[in-house]
Write an enzyme that holds these catalytic residues in place. Sequence first.
Site, mmCIF file in Angstrom:
data_model
loop_
_atom_site.group_PDB
_atom_site.id
_atom_site.type_symbol
_atom_site.label_atom_id
_atom_site.label_comp_id
_atom_site.label_asym_id
_atom_site.label_seq_id
_atom_site.Cartn_x
_atom_site.Cartn_y
_atom_site.Cartn_z
ATOM 1 N N ARG A 51 0.834 -1.199 0.000
ATOM 2 C CA ARG A 51 0.000 0.000 0.000
ATOM 3 C C ARG A 51 0.868 1.249 0.000
ATOM 4 N NH1 ARG A 51 -4.862 1.958 4.145
ATOM 5 N NH2 ARG A 51 -5.639 3.570 2.740
ATOM 6 N N GLU A 93 -0.318 0.384 9.069
ATOM 7 C CA GLU A 93 0.409 1.622 8.786
ATOM 8 C C GLU A 93 -0.520 2.830 8.777
ATOM 9 O OE1 GLU A 93 3.275 3.703 5.407
ATOM 10 O OE2 GLU A 93 3.171 1.502 5.516
ATOM 11 N N GLU A 126 -3.977 -8.858 4.398
ATOM 12 C CA GLU A 126 -4.748 -7.943 5.232
ATOM 13 C C GLU A 126 -5.279 -6.768 4.414
ATOM 14 O OE1 GLU A 126 -6.233 -6.643 9.111
ATOM 15 O OE2 GLU A 126 -5.777 -8.504 8.058
ATOM 16 N N ARG A 130 -9.276 -6.011 3.396
ATOM 17 C CA ARG A 130 -9.888 -4.763 3.844
ATOM 18 C C ARG A 130 -10.158 -3.810 2.681
ATOM 19 N NH1 ARG A 130 -9.300 -3.605 9.415
ATOM 20 N NH2 ARG A 130 -8.077 -5.166 10.544
#
Length: 291
Positions: A51, A93, A126, A130
């Site tokens: 990301r 993060e 993850e 999400r």
Amino acid sequence: MAAEPPRRLGRGLDALLQDYAVPEMQEAPVAPQKPQTALIATVHPNPRNPRREFSGEELEDLAASIRAHGLVQPIVVRPKPDTPDEFEIIAGERRWRAAQRAGIHEVPITLLEVSDREALELAIVENVQRSDLNPLEESLGYQALIEEFGYSQGDLADVIGKSRVHVTNTLRLLKLPEKVRDHLRTGKLTAGHARALINTVDPEKLAEIAIAKGLSVRDTEKLAQKSDEPDVKSGMRSREKDPDTVALERELGDRLGLLIDIRHKADGKGEVRIKYRDLEQLDMLCQKLKV
């Protein structure tokens, strides 16, 4: 590097934290410690985190919530390689960035002892579950696992809990020119729009048209198909189709759920073209033809 059996991580990080010590998860399983705290200055982002995009507005909203209620969910970390008493983020993060904005000096953490590969796997799973990754970030994360750790697309699909078709389609986005990738990264184009442009002659031009006109994915597919059709090809001349041919195309298209293009030559021969937009549609077509 010796091949290792894929481990299904698609259940999500929450489930993994409960049973991380299952033998197949790693050679020397280590159960996570109970949540503890760490100075926010000792927690660092993972440079390999897939990301890259974080909305400033979303971060500010989360920071406001943290100011009011504190940081409820721990940040999942591992020991920072070669740096004692410091940590590298596996998941969380966005929360870490928001906590900094909120002026928090200490954050709750959950510490895991994992390898580079496992940290990247967990971060991808993850974020994908999400829906935190844009399609380009997802494709780059998959590419990293394949190139750095020798995964096949099939093994990668098993590890992240997605279909192989999804993995293949996502990786195909990396074939696009950088300018089109930027549109994908910023959300001006969806993955569906981008896939329609991959094999076209001028994807950058078509991307600009799709954005300017606000075209749907289906309309973008039609635009891409039209752009690649010359007036004369293989002895076939482009001409207005008669109503019977158009009706037959529509009937076959309705039966198959795909675009049908019937082309006639002057000598009475011709072609029937069945157009699919991704591998899932091709697989569906193959199943129907087998029946």
